[in-house]
Motif scaffolding. Sequence first.
Motif, PDB file in Angstrom:
ATOM      1  N   ARG A   1       0.849  -1.187   0.000  1.00  0.00           N
ATOM      2  CA  ARG A   1       0.000   0.000   0.000  1.00  0.00           C
ATOM      3  C   ARG A   1       0.890   1.244   0.000  1.00  0.00           C
ATOM      4  O   ARG A   1       1.784   1.376   0.834  1.00  0.00           O
ATOM      5  CB  ARG A   1      -0.929   0.019   1.219  1.00  0.00           C
ATOM      6  N   VAL A   2       0.615   2.126  -0.940  1.00  0.00           N
ATOM      7  CA  VAL A   2       1.466   3.299  -1.166  1.00  0.00           C
ATOM      8  C   VAL A   2       0.644   4.567  -1.045  1.00  0.00           C
ATOM      9  O   VAL A   2      -0.447   4.677  -1.620  1.00  0.00           O
ATOM     10  CB  VAL A   2       2.114   3.243  -2.568  1.00  0.00           C
ATOM     11  N   ALA A   3       1.162   5.530  -0.294  1.00  0.00           N
ATOM     12  CA  ALA A   3       0.599   6.881  -0.263  1.00  0.00           C
ATOM     13  C   ALA A   3       1.477   7.768  -1.130  1.00  0.00           C
ATOM     14  O   ALA A   3       2.691   7.831  -0.931  1.00  0.00           O
ATOM     15  CB  ALA A   3       0.548   7.415   1.162  1.00  0.00           C
ATOM     16  N   LEU A   4       0.880   8.459  -2.085  1.00  0.00           N
ATOM     17  CA  LEU A   4       1.606   9.341  -2.998  1.00  0.00           C
ATOM     18  C   LEU A   4       1.145  10.774  -2.751  1.00  0.00           C
ATOM     19  O   LEU A   4      -0.024  11.101  -2.949  1.00  0.00           O
ATOM     20  CB  LEU A   4       1.346   8.932  -4.445  1.00  0.00           C
ATOM     21  N   LEU A   5       2.066  11.611  -2.316  1.00  0.00           N
ATOM     22  CA  LEU A   5       1.745  12.984  -1.954  1.00  0.00           C
ATOM     23  C   LEU A   5       2.211  13.967  -3.014  1.00  0.00           C
ATOM     24  O   LEU A   5       3.320  13.844  -3.532  1.00  0.00           O
ATOM     25  CB  LEU A   5       2.396  13.356  -0.617  1.00  0.00           C
TER      26      LEU A   5
END
Length: 540
Positions: A35-39
């Motif tokens: 799971r990746v959070a891309l800001l």
Amino acid sequence: MTAQATLNSKQYDVLVIGSGAAGLTLALHLAARYRVALLSKQRLQDGSTWFAQGGIAAVLDEMDSADSHIADTLDAGAGLCHPDAVRFTVENSTAAIQWLIDQGVDFTREQGEYHLTKEGGHSHRRIIHSADATGRAVHSTLIEKVRATDNIDCFEHHVALDLIRQPDPSKGRFRCAGAYIYNKNTEEVELFQARAVVLATGGASKAYLYTSNPDGASGDGIAMAWRAGCRVANMEFNQFHPTCLYHPKAKASLVTEALRGEGARLKLPDGSRFMHRFDKRGELAPRDIVARAIDHEMKRLGADCLYLDISHKDSQFVREHFPTVYNNCLQYGIDITREPIPVVPAAHYTCGGVMVDQFGRTDLDQLYAIGETTFTGLHGANRLASNSLLECLVYARSAALHLDEMLEEVQPPRPAPAWDASRVTDSDEDVVISHNWDELRRFMWDYVGIVRTRKRLLRAEHRVRLLQQEIREFYANYKITSDLIELRNLALVSELIIRSALDRRESRGLHYSLDYPNLRELAMDTILVPENFADQQQFV
């Protein structure tokens, strides 16, 4: 502490800060398992990648070779490239381009074959491109892929404040445990935690009054990594693109180097050519030489700009190969098929940055960095044209493969405290921020620009430290804004640029000093070490 305290906390496997080619590429490579959070501090498409025009350098033609691309890169880098980093990047270039093609990037073809162009410093045609809007073609394709991937959550208008460090008892070292993030939509600070954090925040060309970069290029990742105890290197090498459109309304308007690759000529106001007096390669000399030549001639003549002329080429050829430049200039009343383009140099690329290895690892465990934020050793004292997007792709893929192999063994970080803003107030003097912005960018342009002297650098060092004191006081007492976050970061990065420039007592590549015009026999990197660097190695 400068924003409303919040209990908002988000947990991910990987936190990617930055949404350019590097950040998107890494996220797509990891999303199958993690799971990746891309800001993104603005919209996903608002970074430098979108505006890249020329293309991507790679060995794609049977007449070309890896050794030739390596030799051109080493030559442009003026003795400071790391040969292992150059070879690693070039030897992975073909695979990186094939991956983009597999994602659906529509590169320009002629007679069924991919069209390759040539740019300054290259000995072969090896620049694959999508007309003169390669960045947009790459960026839009990757954004579409990211938005369609379930395991990637995109957070637009989120600005990173600072990284979170925690002791890791199993290793006796500190590790990165996440970051505090300012949500511009809610004006609150949120806590993002992850097993690994990746900085992909781009460069710091906004430090200069005139720049080809969008507003977000404020050195955020470099500043955050430095505050977290990571070394930086070669910050004095700021590449100034030789040709940006000179027009009062043309903000950050790049005129691609590919025009010169296809025969465009640089001219003085009287129409005469001049580059042959500075380098036998003429218009196709590396960017540092061309930028200094233009700067020299402008100062010698007292001219506001010089000119880039491709009007001698067939008008249909110009419109077909350079539609972005053609249409952009036309909106300012300049028909490039009939008249020359007024141009000036502008800050374009940060060649130094956070020190990383082949896998993007920094000095802080579980903190990675990729793209323009980094110092990999590829660019040396001057980046070869169109090697930047290539570096983003190659190192993003390398970092992703490394993370993919080791991340399952990494424990999630312990909960971190929420951001405390209980002692701050609203500011009624935001004019201080805008004034400091203007002062910083102007003295960086005047004192730390294309041509430098020790006296100018010392003056800039004095001014930047006074500015930082004002910024610290403001940051400690008032609620934050995105402008304040960027100003704080860019003032720090500007200090690192100035310190690095003072340390280099020679002229090499992009660093040209009137006090030290000669080249030293031994080429050495400029490495700056933060006071808390030793903390990374061991904690008590």
